[in-house]
Enzyme design. Structure first.
Site, PDB file in Angstrom:
ATOM      1  N   SER A  61      39.084  35.062  40.579  1.00 37.47           N
ATOM      2  CA  SER A  61      38.841  35.945  39.427  1.00 37.47           C
ATOM      3  C   SER A  61      39.425  35.299  38.176  1.00 37.47           C
ATOM      4  O   SER A  61      40.621  34.968  38.159  1.00 37.47           O
ATOM      5  CB  SER A  61      39.519  37.305  39.625  1.00 37.47           C
ATOM      6  OG  SER A  61      39.068  37.934  40.781  1.00 37.47           O
ATOM      7  N   GLU A  90      43.299  36.131  33.907  1.00 38.51           N
ATOM      8  CA  GLU A  90      44.260  36.076  35.011  1.00 38.51           C
ATOM      9  C   GLU A  90      44.721  34.642  35.238  1.00 38.51           C
ATOM     10  O   GLU A  90      45.874  34.378  35.568  1.00 38.51           O
ATOM     11  CB  GLU A  90      43.612  36.612  36.302  1.00 38.51           C
ATOM     12  CG  GLU A  90      44.565  36.608  37.482  1.00 38.51           C
ATOM     13  CD  GLU A  90      43.881  36.585  38.824  1.00 38.51           C
ATOM     14  OE1 GLU A  90      43.775  35.490  39.403  1.00 38.51           O
ATOM     15  OE2 GLU A  90      43.466  37.657  39.299  1.00 38.51           O
ATOM     16  N   ARG A 141      49.075  41.913  39.440  1.00 41.00           N
ATOM     17  CA  ARG A 141      48.978  40.529  38.943  1.00 41.00           C
ATOM     18  C   ARG A 141      50.113  40.194  37.971  1.00 41.00           C
ATOM     19  O   ARG A 141      49.930  39.453  37.008  1.00 41.00           O
ATOM     20  CB  ARG A 141      47.617  40.299  38.249  1.00 41.00           C
ATOM     21  CG  ARG A 141      46.394  40.424  39.149  1.00 41.00           C
ATOM     22  CD  ARG A 141      46.390  39.402  40.281  1.00 41.00           C
ATOM     23  NE  ARG A 141      45.136  39.360  41.003  1.00 41.00           N
ATOM     24  CZ  ARG A 141      44.856  40.071  42.103  1.00 41.00           C
ATOM     25  NH1 ARG A 141      45.751  40.899  42.602  1.00 41.00           N
ATOM     26  NH2 ARG A 141      43.697  39.933  42.718  1.00 41.00           N
TER      27      ARG A 141
HETATM   28  P1  FAD Z   1      48.996  27.171  41.069  1.00 43.00           P
HETATM   29  O1  FAD Z   1      47.621  27.364  40.557  1.00 43.00           O
HETATM   30  O2  FAD Z   1      49.435  25.810  41.412  1.00 43.00           O
HETATM   31  O3  FAD Z   1      50.020  27.798  40.026  1.00 43.00           O
HETATM   32  C1  FAD Z   1      49.783  29.094  39.500  1.00 43.00           C
HETATM   33  C2  FAD Z   1      50.952  29.461  38.565  1.00 43.00           C
HETATM   34  O4  FAD Z   1      52.151  29.586  39.327  1.00 43.00           O
HETATM   35  C3  FAD Z   1      51.240  28.378  37.522  1.00 43.00           C
HETATM   36  O5  FAD Z   1      51.708  29.024  36.368  1.00 43.00           O
HETATM   37  C4  FAD Z   1      52.372  27.571  38.153  1.00 43.00           C
HETATM   38  O6  FAD Z   1      53.179  26.920  37.217  1.00 43.00           O
HETATM   39  C5  FAD Z   1      53.140  28.633  38.894  1.00 43.00           C
HETATM   40  N1  FAD Z   1      53.795  28.159  40.116  1.00 43.00           N
HETATM   41  C6  FAD Z   1      53.188  27.635  41.220  1.00 43.00           C
HETATM   42  N2  FAD Z   1      54.092  27.382  42.168  1.00 43.00           N
HETATM   43  C7  FAD Z   1      55.295  27.760  41.679  1.00 43.00           C
HETATM   44  C8  FAD Z   1      56.630  27.753  42.197  1.00 43.00           C
HETATM   45  N3  FAD Z   1      56.910  27.304  43.421  1.00 43.00           N
HETATM   46  N4  FAD Z   1      57.623  28.203  41.398  1.00 43.00           N
HETATM   47  C9  FAD Z   1      57.375  28.658  40.150  1.00 43.00           C
HETATM   48  N5  FAD Z   1      56.131  28.675  39.618  1.00 43.00           N
HETATM   49  C10 FAD Z   1      55.108  28.254  40.369  1.00 43.00           C
HETATM   50  N6  FAD Z   1      44.540  35.477  43.839  1.00 43.00           N
HETATM   51  C11 FAD Z   1      44.783  36.738  44.280  1.00 43.00           C
HETATM   52  O7  FAD Z   1      45.807  37.342  43.908  1.00 43.00           O
HETATM   53  N7  FAD Z   1      43.925  37.382  45.109  1.00 43.00           N
HETATM   54  C12 FAD Z   1      42.797  36.801  45.549  1.00 43.00           C
HETATM   55  O8  FAD Z   1      42.050  37.408  46.300  1.00 43.00           O
HETATM   56  C13 FAD Z   1      42.503  35.477  45.109  1.00 43.00           C
HETATM   57  N8  FAD Z   1      41.367  34.864  45.494  1.00 43.00           N
HETATM   58  C14 FAD Z   1      41.094  33.600  45.077  1.00 43.00           C
HETATM   59  C15 FAD Z   1      39.922  32.976  45.512  1.00 43.00           C
HETATM   60  C16 FAD Z   1      39.614  31.678  45.124  1.00 43.00           C
HETATM   61  C17 FAD Z   1      38.346  31.030  45.624  1.00 43.00           C
HETATM   62  C18 FAD Z   1      40.516  30.976  44.285  1.00 43.00           C
HETATM   63  C19 FAD Z   1      40.228  29.559  43.896  1.00 43.00           C
HETATM   64  C20 FAD Z   1      41.679  31.582  43.826  1.00 43.00           C
HETATM   65  C21 FAD Z   1      41.980  32.913  44.216  1.00 43.00           C
HETATM   66  N9  FAD Z   1      43.138  33.576  43.788  1.00 43.00           N
HETATM   67  C22 FAD Z   1      43.419  34.842  44.240  1.00 43.00           C
HETATM   68  C23 FAD Z   1      44.072  32.920  42.847  1.00 43.00           C
HETATM   69  C24 FAD Z   1      45.089  31.996  43.560  1.00 43.00           C
HETATM   70  O9  FAD Z   1      44.703  31.740  44.879  1.00 43.00           O
HETATM   71  C25 FAD Z   1      46.488  32.624  43.567  1.00 43.00           C
HETATM   72  O10 FAD Z   1      46.908  32.913  42.263  1.00 43.00           O
HETATM   73  C26 FAD Z   1      47.515  31.689  44.215  1.00 43.00           C
HETATM   74  O11 FAD Z   1      48.734  32.371  44.413  1.00 43.00           O
HETATM   75  C27 FAD Z   1      47.774  30.432  43.383  1.00 43.00           C
HETATM   76  O12 FAD Z   1      48.544  29.558  44.164  1.00 43.00           O
HETATM   77  P2  FAD Z   1      48.681  28.031  43.785  1.00 43.00           P
HETATM   78  O13 FAD Z   1      49.713  27.448  44.672  1.00 43.00           O
HETATM   79  O14 FAD Z   1      47.364  27.378  43.796  1.00 43.00           O
HETATM   80  O15 FAD Z   1      49.247  28.146  42.301  1.00 43.00           O
HETATM   81  N1  EPU Z   2      31.141  44.148  40.739  1.00 44.39           N
HETATM   82  C1  EPU Z   2      29.918  44.079  40.116  1.00 44.39           C
HETATM   83  N2  EPU Z   2      29.400  42.843  39.814  1.00 44.39           N
HETATM   84  C2  EPU Z   2      30.038  41.709  40.122  1.00 44.39           C
HETATM   85  C3  EPU Z   2      31.282  41.768  40.764  1.00 44.39           C
HETATM   86  C4  EPU Z   2      31.828  43.024  41.061  1.00 44.39           C
HETATM   87  O1  EPU Z   2      29.298  45.091  39.817  1.00 44.39           O
HETATM   88  O2  EPU Z   2      29.489  40.629  39.830  1.00 44.39           O
HETATM   89  C5  EPU Z   2      31.706  45.475  41.063  1.00 44.39           C
HETATM   90  C6  EPU Z   2      31.181  46.040  42.377  1.00 44.39           C
HETATM   91  O3  EPU Z   2      30.913  47.408  42.187  1.00 44.39           O
HETATM   92  C7  EPU Z   2      32.342  45.944  43.320  1.00 44.39           C
HETATM   93  C8  EPU Z   2      33.547  46.019  42.384  1.00 44.39           C
HETATM   94  O4  EPU Z   2      33.099  45.392  41.170  1.00 44.39           O
HETATM   95  O5  EPU Z   2      32.343  46.972  44.238  1.00 44.39           O
HETATM   96  C9  EPU Z   2      34.767  45.275  42.892  1.00 44.39           C
HETATM   97  O6  EPU Z   2      34.394  43.955  43.278  1.00 44.39           O
HETATM   98  P1  EPU Z   2      35.196  43.148  44.410  1.00 44.39           P
HETATM   99  O7  EPU Z   2      35.352  44.018  45.613  1.00 44.39           O
HETATM  100  O8  EPU Z   2      34.542  41.837  44.590  1.00 44.39           O
HETATM  101  O9  EPU Z   2      36.628  42.983  43.801  1.00 44.39           O
HETATM  102  P2  EPU Z   2      37.118  42.580  42.332  1.00 44.39           P
HETATM  103  O10 EPU Z   2      37.737  43.784  41.725  1.00 44.39           O
HETATM  104  O11 EPU Z   2      36.047  41.900  41.574  1.00 44.39           O
HETATM  105  C10 EPU Z   2      39.529  41.983  43.107  1.00 44.39           C
HETATM  106  C11 EPU Z   2      40.501  40.869  42.897  1.00 44.39           C
HETATM  107  C12 EPU Z   2      40.197  39.711  43.834  1.00 44.39           C
HETATM  108  C13 EPU Z   2      40.305  40.216  45.266  1.00 44.39           C
HETATM  109  C14 EPU Z   2      39.289  41.343  45.461  1.00 44.39           C
HETATM  110  C15 EPU Z   2      39.400  41.966  46.835  1.00 44.39           C
HETATM  111  C16 EPU Z   2      41.239  40.983  40.593  1.00 44.39           C
HETATM  112  C17 EPU Z   2      41.176  40.387  39.243  1.00 44.39           C
HETATM  113  N3  EPU Z   2      40.460  40.409  41.518  1.00 44.39           N
HETATM  114  O12 EPU Z   2      38.246  41.500  42.706  1.00 44.39           O
HETATM  115  O13 EPU Z   2      41.186  38.709  43.623  1.00 44.39           O
HETATM  116  O14 EPU Z   2      40.029  39.178  46.189  1.00 44.39           O
HETATM  117  O15 EPU Z   2      39.543  42.389  44.481  1.00 44.39           O
HETATM  118  O16 EPU Z   2      40.523  42.766  46.899  1.00 44.39           O
HETATM  119  O17 EPU Z   2      41.977  41.926  40.812  1.00 44.39           O
HETATM  120  C18 EPU Z   2      41.665  36.748  42.335  1.00 44.39           C
HETATM  121  O18 EPU Z   2      42.632  37.376  41.872  1.00 44.39           O
HETATM  122  O19 EPU Z   2      41.428  35.551  42.051  1.00 44.39           O
HETATM  123  C19 EPU Z   2      40.764  37.431  43.272  1.00 44.39           C
HETATM  124  C20 EPU Z   2      39.668  36.850  43.794  1.00 44.39           C
END
Ligand code: FAD
Ligand code: EPU
Length: 337
Positions: A237, A333, A164
């Protein structure tokens, strides 16, 4: 001629659905628009917020500056033996880019299916899910350097990717990514190391998965765990999973032998923040208009009408309670404005 709009509501531009206003707002459709924009010195000194899909952002107030919304589209690929280089504009929707690759059978990004947001934001926090991080498929990106008004290419090494993390997070506000180039493969290296993927493949009776199967399974798992931002505001997250030293880990483990953890390399240990938060009693709790998601305590939600400040206050309360119970400091994050 670029259109600079004034007093624009950002409610539909952030997945928390927070109703905050931007004083100025501009859409960037071509890389050259940035050159034009910054020829006016006013925009070099005005506060700026670059926006993709707004899915990793918490707006706690109106923004008295310029929102630069990235809308550069276009996907192209070039096949070289078994390697494929795919280039996509910053404003492409991340999952549409992933589905393009899956359709053409370009392997590498299928585990990153259904992550919200834009291609241009994907390097910012080195997005990751289900055993793959952006850095595993990243070749290079092109970014506009605001100070010099020129474009610069960043190699993978230049980006300093970590969990991240990237150079773009370390040097906020200096670069605007306009295009990202990915290195994918025609020979899939199917990654089912994340337990939930293997389990779901078994449930479906699939023994030799294709990248389309992986994409479908990952999408299915994500929908079952995470709230859909179109109905419940959230940014995924809210906190990072904390990475601590083995000494710190021994202390936590002595007091909480069941702590969920993973090796993080170099003797470090990653803890599951969702588990820590759930153990503090927050999972599924509703506080005013906010709360944590019932299936994933790491996700803070807007149950409707919440302000960004309310969500921020909830995050502060969660940090305090995890600190008090486990002696571990959670870091946000989500980007806070
Ligand atoms: P924004 O929210 O618009 O911007 C995020 C940051 O990046 C801001 O600081 C912005 O200024 C900057 N930025 C955006 N575009 C640019 C650009 N072109 N140049 C320079 N800076 C820029 N993230 C994960 O890593 N793994 C996941 O599994 C994951 N799951 C998610 C699930 C849900 C339901 C949601 C809502 C979010 C999740 N995220 C996850 C977080 C998010 O999807 C990512 O961080 C994604 O890359 C953000 O993209 P965005 O275009 O919406 O960025
Ligand atoms: N867990 C709990 N309680 C909860 C949630 C999770 O006990 O309410 C425990 C469970 O044991 C589970 C473990 O945490 O097995 C891991 O949970 P999960 O597999 O859902 O993944 P996470 O670590 O919570 C991370 C990323 C996600 C990404 C998933 C899948 C971060 C901060 N988050 O979540 O990214 O989708 O793994 O790889 O690293 C995001 O960055 O926005 C995001 C959604």
């Amino acid at each position: 001629m670029l259109q600079i709009h004034q007093n624009v509501s950002l409610k539909n531009f952030n997945t928390f659905g927070i109703d905050a206003n931007a004083r100025y707002f501009v859409e960037i459709d071509h890389a050259g628009d940035l050159v034009e924009l910054f020829m006016d010195p006013q925009w070099k000194t005005t506060g700026r917020l670059v926006l993709g899909g707004g899915s990793n952002l918490l707006l706690t107030r109106d923004f008295d500056g310029l929102v630069i919304r990235m809308n550069i589209r276009g996907i192209e690929h070039r096949i070289n033996h078994n390697e494929v280089f795919v280039e996509a504009g910053a404003g492409e929707v991340w999952n549409e880019f992933v589905q393009y690759c899956v359709k053409w059978q370009f392997a590498g990004v299928e585990n990153l299916s259904l992550i919200p947001g834009s291609v241009g934001a994907s390097p910012i926090q080195n997005i990751g899910a289900y055993g793959v991080e952006l850095k595993d498929v990243f070749d290079s990106c092109e970014a506009f350097e605001i100070a010099t008004g020129t474009f610069k290419t960043f190699s993978k090494a230049d980006c300093h990717f970590a969990y991240r993390e990237s150079i773009f997070k370390q040097l906020p506000g200096q670069y605007i990514i306009v295009r990202v180039k990915f290195k994918l493969s025609l020979i899939p290296d199917i990654n089912t190391r994340y337990g939930a993927i293997a389990q779901e493949l078994t449930n479906r009776g699939i023994t030799a998965p294709t990248i389309k199967d992986i994409s479908d399974v990952v999408s299915h798992i994500r929908v079952s765990k995470l709230p859909d931002p179109s109905t419940i505001g959230n940014a995924g997250s809210f906190f990072k999973n904390p990475v601590i030293s083995s000494e710190e880990f021994e202390t936590v483990k002595t007091n909480f032998p069941e702590v969920v953890h993973y090796p993080a390399g170099d003797g470090l240990v990653k803890l599951a923040a969702g588990w820590l938060i759930e153990q503090c009693g927050w999972k599924g709790k509703i506080i005013g208009h906010t709360g944590t998601w019932k299936n994933q305590a790491l996700v803070l939600v807007n149950h409707g009408g919440a302000t960004g400040q309310e969500i921020f206050d909830l995050s502060a309360a969660i940090i305090d309670s995890v600190q008090a119970k486990f002696g571990v400091t959670l870091q946000r994050e989500v980007n806070i404005l």
